[in-house]
Design a protein around this motif. Structure first.
Motif, short mmCIF file in Angstrom:
data_model
loop_
_atom_site.label_atom_id
_atom_site.label_comp_id
_atom_site.label_asym_id
_atom_site.label_seq_id
_atom_site.Cartn_x
_atom_site.Cartn_y
_atom_site.Cartn_z
N GLY A 426 31.16 -5.17 136.06
CA GLY A 426 32.01 -4.00 136.29
C GLY A 426 32.91 -3.67 135.13
O GLY A 426 33.90 -2.95 135.27
N ALA A 427 32.63 -4.22 133.95
CA ALA A 427 33.47 -3.98 132.77
C ALA A 427 33.24 -2.58 132.22
O ALA A 427 32.37 -1.83 132.69
CB ALA A 427 33.18 -5.02 131.70
N ARG A 428 33.97 -2.22 131.20
CA ARG A 428 33.92 -0.88 130.63
C ARG A 428 32.53 -0.55 130.10
O ARG A 428 31.82 -1.41 129.58
CB ARG A 428 34.92 -0.74 129.47
N VAL A 429 32.18 0.74 130.21
CA VAL A 429 30.92 1.23 129.66
C VAL A 429 31.06 1.38 128.15
O VAL A 429 32.04 1.93 127.66
CB VAL A 429 30.55 2.58 130.29
N ILE A 430 30.09 0.88 127.40
CA ILE A 430 30.09 1.04 125.94
C ILE A 430 29.04 2.07 125.58
O ILE A 430 27.84 1.87 125.81
CB ILE A 430 29.77 -0.30 125.24
N ALA A 431 29.49 3.20 125.04
CA ALA A 431 28.60 4.29 124.64
C ALA A 431 28.38 4.22 123.14
O ALA A 431 29.35 4.07 122.36
CB ALA A 431 29.19 5.64 125.03
N VAL A 469 34.18 3.03 126.30
CA VAL A 469 34.45 2.72 124.90
C VAL A 469 33.32 3.32 124.08
O VAL A 469 32.15 3.11 124.39
CB VAL A 469 34.52 1.19 124.68
N VAL A 470 33.66 4.10 123.06
CA VAL A 470 32.66 4.82 122.27
C VAL A 470 32.58 4.21 120.88
O VAL A 470 33.59 4.06 120.19
CB VAL A 470 33.02 6.32 122.16
N VAL A 471 31.36 3.86 120.47
CA VAL A 471 31.10 3.35 119.13
C VAL A 471 30.27 4.43 118.42
O VAL A 471 29.16 4.74 118.84
CB VAL A 471 30.32 2.02 119.16
N THR A 483 33.38 3.99 113.89
CA THR A 483 34.60 4.24 114.66
C THR A 483 34.42 3.69 116.07
O THR A 483 33.41 3.97 116.74
CB THR A 483 34.93 5.73 114.73
N VAL A 484 35.42 2.93 116.53
CA VAL A 484 35.46 2.43 117.90
C VAL A 484 36.66 3.07 118.59
O VAL A 484 37.80 2.87 118.17
CB VAL A 484 35.57 0.89 117.94
N THR A 545 43.05 4.67 121.64
CA THR A 545 43.14 4.29 120.23
C THR A 545 41.78 4.44 119.57
O THR A 545 40.75 4.24 120.22
CB THR A 545 43.60 2.82 120.10
N SER A 546 41.78 4.79 118.28
CA SER A 546 40.55 4.82 117.48
C SER A 546 40.77 3.96 116.24
O SER A 546 41.77 4.08 115.55
CB SER A 546 40.21 6.25 117.06
N VAL A 547 39.80 3.07 116.00
CA VAL A 547 39.82 2.24 114.79
C VAL A 547 38.59 2.62 113.96
O VAL A 547 37.46 2.56 114.46
CB VAL A 547 39.80 0.74 115.12
#
Length: 559
Positions: A426-431, A469-471, A483-484, A545-547
């Motif tokens: 159930g953790a965050r979706v990584i796109a 979370v978008v990569v 960018t994450v 936040t964006s890194v």
């Protein structure tokens, strides 16, 4: 009669070369090695006062006025005068209480960097003209090119308001006949001081050299709490010249919570007692607070009478910051290491109790428990690696071994591994937003995977309320951009400059709710820069936040 208006240009002849010639001619009388900086500074101020009087008279003759300047006329004179000598001064604001001026270049160029006391030439011109026309003036140099600031920021107070009385600066008396003293009289005074110093002998001179060159900030206060003497170390502690403190009350520079104790220490010193190493906070001219230890004692004359108090202040800001970081690290590290160890022990105890109870544990239950133990062991390994990398960074031994790789492939594999680890949790979706084409870069593959894993850990950890979370991967001109981004708790703007400091935790991220040692970004930046890249953090709006990481492309074959 005519008065200055918008776009008004005066033909007053004050070109930079003539001004500099007059300045050098005046300063030619000085010999700081003989006279000392205090007397030299006083002379520089009086030269400025006399020059200001002559400049004021020239403007009034041209405008055909004999009355005092109006506020608009005064502001026009100050800005017009400084622009004529290539000072690039501009008017920030003006009202009945103050005139504020700033500049990004100094007409005296390298001269002021060699002798910062030349700033008082300008301040005395400003203040002298204001004192003669408004009856009272005080000049405060908030920023100074002479002390390494990017520009000068000057306030001329025109009335003795509480704000003006509390400010540190040069005060000009309201008596017009004292606002511009005769230079010849000042020279006679300087000559008397020179003879007096010779009579005092080398012992006093050496004592003065020790006090003026001491690393601790030292000042002598009169019984009314005004500063009688201050050494040069105040420039490092407060960012102001020692001579700017002389004649002023400085209790407003002490933190409000510390003022009562500070006043009590001075009172005890004036009563003959000594107070050693009292902690206090003192405000730097940039507004920040410095941690200090102050020792106070009585100052006596030759007859043994107490004539003032001597205060010695030692800046301990860096020591306190280092100790605070050390304490926070020990506390955080203890918590982070204890959590997985406690979990592993609890699972092992549970398995042992099951075996002791019925002598058997199901294969499915055993596999699930062992998987949990492996996860916690991995967490311990990551903590150990972060600590080891931080130690290597501190000793300059962190190394990378770059090879040509496809950044897109590295990112895809790391994202897939993280998705597999999170499956069913159930953790965050990584796109993943892949690049349109391969992105060849020269990197240490294992180290770059470590960087991306750190960024994903942070993005997931600080997104407790959900959101993907978008990569994203793109080709940015001649560099590859990774960018994450997340929509988590975000980062307060005040924390941004400190994010890459080892063991630093954001002010909105408590160690109780968000684990970690505060080493991820610190190590990641070092690894990215070791590859010739850049890393930056940006706070998203309204949340998150964006890194971003920028890496140079791999060199062409044969290059």
């Amino acid at each position: 009669m005519s008065t200055p208006g918008r776009g008004y240009v005066t033909p007053v002849s004050l070109d930079r070369d003539s001004f500099m010639r007059r300045l050098i001619a005046s300063l030619g009388h000085l010999n700081e090695a003989v006279l000392g900086s205090d007397v030299a500074g006083a002379y520089i101020m009086n030269v400025g006062l006399s020059m200001g009087a002559a400049i004021e008279a020239e403007y009034k003759r041209f405008w055909q006025i004999e009355r005092p300047f109006t506020l608009d006329e005064y502001a026009h004179v100050i800005v017009d005068l400084k622009q004529k000598i290539k000072g690039n001064f501009s008017l920030v604001s003006r009202d009945e209480e103050r005139v504020v001026v700033r500049t990004t270049s100094c007409p005296f160029d390298a001269f002021v960097r060699e002798s910062p006391s030349l700033c008082f030439m300008t301040s005395s011109v400003f203040g002298g003209i204001a004192a003669r026309n408004f009856g009272w003036a005080k000049v405060v140099l908030h920023q100074r090119i002479a002390l390494g600031d990017p520009g000068c920021y000057v306030t001329v107070y025109l009335k003795p308001t509480p704000e003006a009385r509390a400010a540190i600066g040069r005060e000009y008396t309201p008596e017009i006949d004292r606002a511009s003293p005769d230079v010849a009289e000042q020279l006679r005074l300087m000559d008397s001081v020179r003879h007096l110093r010779r009579q005092l002998g080398e012992t006093t001179s050496r004592w003065e050299e020790v006090v003026r060159g001491a690393s601790e900030a030292i000042c002598v206060m009169e019984p009314d709490r005004r500063v009688l003497f201050a050494n040069g170390a105040w420039r490092d502690l407060l960012g102001v010249e020692a001579s700017e403190l002389v004649g002023n009350h400085v209790d407003h520079l002490v933190h409000p919570d510390d003022r009562a104790a500070s006043d009590a220490a001075i009172t005890r010193a004036l009563g003959g007692e000594r107070v050693a190493s009292r902690a206090c906070r003192i405000q730097h001219r940039d507004g920040s607070w410095r941690d200090a230890l102050a020792s106070t004692g009585p100052l006596r004359d030759e007859a043994g009478r107490i004539v003032g108090a001597i205060v010695l202040v030692h800046d301990v800001t860096h020591e306190r910051d280092a100790q605070r970081l050390k304490d926070e690290f020990v506390s955080t590290a203890s918590h982070e290491l204890r959590t997985p160890v406690t979990t592993i022990k609890a699972i092992a105890d549970l398995l042992l109790r099951g075996i002791a109870r019925d002598g058997a544990v199901t294969t499915e239950d055993l596999a699930r428990r062992l998987e949990m133990i492996r996860g916690e062991a991995d967490r311990l390994a990551l903590l150990a690696n972060d600590l080891l990398d931080a130690t290597r960074l501190g000793s300059g031994k962190l190394s990378v071994h770059p090879q040509v790789c496809d950044l897109a492939e590295i990112v895809r594999e790391v994202v897939e591994r993280r998705r597999a680890m999170q499956a069913g949790s159930g953790a965050r979706v990584i796109a993943l937003q892949p690049a349109a084409a391969p992105l060849p870069v020269a990197v240490d593959r294992a180290r770059m995977e470590q960087v991306l894993a750190n960024l994903l850990d942070n993005a997931i950890k600080y997104s407790p309320d959900g959101g993907e979370v978008v990569v994203a991967l793109t080709a940015d001109v001649d560099r590859a951009r990774l960018t994450v981004s997340d929509r988590g708790i975000g980062i307060p703007e005040a924390d941004l400059p400190n994010l890459f400091t080892p063991f630093y935790r954001g002010s909105n991220a408590s160690t109780r709710n968000f684990g970690g040692l505060g080493l991820g970004l610190y190590v990641s930046r070092a690894l990215v820069e070791a590859h010739g890249g850049e890393i930056a953090v940006e706070a998203n709006q309204p949340r998150g936040t964006s890194v971003s990481i920028l890496l140079p492309p791999a060199p062409a074959e044969g290059a």
